[in-house]
Design an enzyme around this catalytic site. Structure first.
Site, PDB file in Angstrom:
ATOM      1  CD  GLU A  97      73.483  62.367  21.641  1.00  0.00           C
ATOM      2  OE1 GLU A  97      74.580  62.010  21.337  1.00  0.00           O
ATOM      3  OE2 GLU A  97      72.484  62.034  21.072  1.00  0.00           O
ATOM      4  CG  ASP A 100      69.925  60.201  22.582  1.00  0.00           C
ATOM      5  OD1 ASP A 100      70.400  59.698  21.492  1.00  0.00           O
ATOM      6  OD2 ASP A 100      69.339  61.516  22.513  1.00  0.00           O
ATOM      7  CE  LYS A 134      65.439  63.743  18.581  1.00  0.00           C
ATOM      8  NZ  LYS A 134      66.606  63.379  17.896  1.00  0.00           N
TER       9      LYS A 134
END
Length: 148
Positions: free
Chosen positions: A30, A69, A85
Protein backbone atom coordinates in the site's frame (compact mmCIF):
# COMPACT_ATOMS: atom_id res chain seq x y z
CA UNK A 1 7.26 -10.47 5.05
CA UNK A 2 6.87 -8.46 8.23
CA UNK A 3 3.78 -6.43 9.02
CA UNK A 4 4.24 -2.88 7.79
CA UNK A 5 2.07 0.01 8.97
CA UNK A 6 2.43 3.77 9.23
CA UNK A 7 1.35 7.22 8.12
CA UNK A 8 1.91 8.39 4.56
CA UNK A 9 2.67 12.05 3.87
CA UNK A 10 1.98 13.01 0.24
CA UNK A 11 4.19 15.52 -1.56
CA UNK A 12 1.36 16.63 -3.86
CA UNK A 13 -1.30 17.67 -1.36
CA UNK A 14 -3.62 19.06 -4.05
CA UNK A 15 -3.95 15.59 -5.60
CA UNK A 16 -5.19 13.98 -2.39
CA UNK A 17 -9.00 13.99 -2.21
CA UNK A 18 -9.61 13.71 1.51
CA UNK A 19 -7.85 14.21 4.82
CA UNK A 20 -4.19 14.12 3.81
CA UNK A 21 -3.11 14.29 7.48
CA UNK A 22 -4.57 10.85 8.18
CA UNK A 23 -3.36 8.56 5.38
CA UNK A 24 -2.51 5.14 6.84
CA UNK A 25 -0.83 2.33 4.95
CA UNK A 26 -1.31 -1.19 6.27
CA UNK A 27 1.32 -2.94 4.15
CA UNK A 28 4.49 -1.99 2.30
CA UNK A 29 2.57 -2.64 -0.93
CA UNK A 30 0.00 0.00 0.00
CA UNK A 31 2.79 2.44 0.90
CA UNK A 32 4.46 1.92 -2.47
CA UNK A 33 1.12 2.27 -4.30
CA UNK A 34 0.47 5.56 -2.44
CA UNK A 35 3.90 6.87 -3.55
CA UNK A 36 3.08 5.82 -7.11
CA UNK A 37 -0.26 7.68 -7.01
CA UNK A 38 1.32 10.77 -5.48
CA UNK A 39 4.03 10.93 -8.18
CA UNK A 40 2.11 9.68 -11.24
CA UNK A 41 1.42 12.52 -13.70
CA UNK A 42 -1.58 10.65 -15.16
CA UNK A 43 -3.32 10.60 -11.75
CA UNK A 44 -5.09 13.87 -10.93
CA UNK A 45 -6.70 12.73 -7.68
CA UNK A 46 -6.53 9.86 -5.25
CA UNK A 47 -7.32 8.84 -1.69
CA UNK A 48 -7.11 5.90 0.66
CA UNK A 49 -9.93 4.53 2.81
CA UNK A 50 -12.08 7.60 2.06
CA UNK A 51 -14.59 5.62 -0.06
CA UNK A 52 -16.81 3.39 2.08
CA UNK A 53 -19.02 0.65 0.62
CA UNK A 54 -21.74 -1.13 2.61
CA UNK A 55 -21.87 -4.88 2.06
CA UNK A 56 -23.63 -7.93 3.42
CA UNK A 57 -21.07 -10.51 4.45
CA UNK A 58 -21.79 -14.10 3.47
CA UNK A 59 -20.05 -15.37 6.62
CA UNK A 60 -22.50 -13.84 9.11
CA UNK A 61 -25.36 -12.39 7.01
CA UNK A 62 -24.82 -8.95 8.56
CA UNK A 63 -24.16 -5.55 7.03
CA UNK A 64 -20.62 -4.18 7.30
CA UNK A 65 -18.60 -1.22 6.00
CA UNK A 66 -15.74 -1.77 3.56
CA UNK A 67 -13.08 0.95 3.42
CA UNK A 68 -11.59 0.80 -0.09
CA UNK A 69 -7.77 0.82 -0.12
CA UNK A 70 -7.45 3.27 -3.01
CA UNK A 71 -9.56 5.58 -5.10
CA UNK A 72 -7.79 6.85 -8.22
CA UNK A 73 -8.96 9.57 -10.63
CA UNK A 74 -7.02 9.57 -13.92
CA UNK A 75 -6.30 12.52 -16.19
CA UNK A 76 -8.58 10.95 -18.84
CA UNK A 77 -11.51 11.03 -16.37
CA UNK A 78 -11.57 7.31 -15.56
CA UNK A 79 -11.90 6.43 -11.89
CA UNK A 80 -10.83 3.25 -10.14
CA UNK A 81 -11.50 1.65 -6.77
CA UNK A 82 -8.56 -0.56 -5.82
CA UNK A 83 -8.07 -3.28 -3.23
CA UNK A 84 -4.45 -4.31 -2.60
CA UNK A 85 -3.99 -7.91 -1.45
CA UNK A 86 -1.34 -10.64 -1.67
CA UNK A 87 -2.12 -12.97 -4.57
CA UNK A 88 -2.62 -15.82 -2.07
CA UNK A 89 -5.57 -13.97 -0.52
CA UNK A 90 -7.27 -13.34 -3.88
CA UNK A 91 -7.83 -17.03 -4.58
CA UNK A 92 -9.87 -19.65 -2.72
CA UNK A 93 -7.81 -21.72 -0.28
CA UNK A 94 -6.72 -25.10 -1.60
CA UNK A 95 -9.03 -27.88 -0.41
CA UNK A 96 -7.48 -29.95 2.37
CA UNK A 97 -8.53 -33.32 3.73
CA UNK A 98 -7.96 -32.10 7.29
CA UNK A 99 -10.06 -29.06 8.18
CA UNK A 100 -7.69 -27.27 10.55
CA UNK A 101 -8.52 -24.03 12.32
CA UNK A 102 -6.04 -22.25 10.00
CA UNK A 103 -7.78 -23.63 6.91
CA UNK A 104 -11.25 -22.66 8.17
CA UNK A 105 -9.92 -19.17 8.92
CA UNK A 106 -8.57 -18.89 5.36
CA UNK A 107 -11.96 -19.96 3.95
CA UNK A 108 -13.84 -17.41 6.09
CA UNK A 109 -11.41 -14.63 5.12
CA UNK A 110 -11.77 -15.47 1.44
CA UNK A 111 -15.59 -15.53 1.64
CA UNK A 112 -15.55 -12.18 3.45
CA UNK A 113 -13.24 -10.71 0.81
CA UNK A 114 -15.47 -11.95 -2.02
CA UNK A 115 -18.48 -10.36 -0.27
CA UNK A 116 -16.61 -7.04 -0.15
CA UNK A 117 -15.41 -7.26 -3.75
CA UNK A 118 -18.86 -8.07 -5.13
CA UNK A 119 -20.33 -5.05 -3.32
CA UNK A 120 -17.44 -2.83 -4.46
CA UNK A 121 -17.87 -3.99 -8.07
CA UNK A 122 -21.58 -3.08 -7.99
CA UNK A 123 -20.87 0.26 -6.25
CA UNK A 124 -18.19 1.13 -8.81
CA UNK A 125 -20.46 0.22 -11.73
CA UNK A 126 -23.33 2.35 -10.35
CA UNK A 127 -20.94 5.30 -10.00
CA UNK A 128 -19.16 5.06 -13.36
CA UNK A 129 -15.97 3.58 -11.94
CA UNK A 130 -14.05 0.32 -12.17
CA UNK A 131 -13.18 -1.91 -9.20
CA UNK A 132 -9.93 -3.90 -9.33
CA UNK A 133 -7.98 -6.12 -6.96
CA UNK A 134 -4.24 -5.54 -7.27
CA UNK A 135 -1.75 -8.13 -6.09
CA UNK A 136 2.04 -8.13 -6.25
CA UNK A 137 1.98 -9.09 -9.94
CA UNK A 138 -0.24 -6.10 -10.79
CA UNK A 139 1.91 -3.72 -8.75
CA UNK A 140 5.11 -4.89 -10.47
CA UNK A 141 3.46 -4.59 -13.91
CA UNK A 142 2.65 -0.94 -13.11
CA UNK A 143 6.28 -0.29 -12.26
CA UNK A 144 5.60 -0.04 -8.54
CA UNK A 145 8.75 -1.13 -6.73
CA UNK A 146 8.08 -3.64 -3.96
CA UNK A 147 10.27 -3.95 -0.89
CA UNK A 148 11.62 -7.38 -0.12
Amino acid sequence: MKYYKGKFKPKNLKKYEGDFSNITYRSHWERQAFKWCDNNKDIVGWNSEEVIVSYKCKTDGKMHRYFIDLFIRMKDGKCYLIEIKPKKQTQPPKERSRKTKKYLNEVMTYVKNVSKWEAATEFAHRNGMTFQVWDETTLKSLGIKLLT
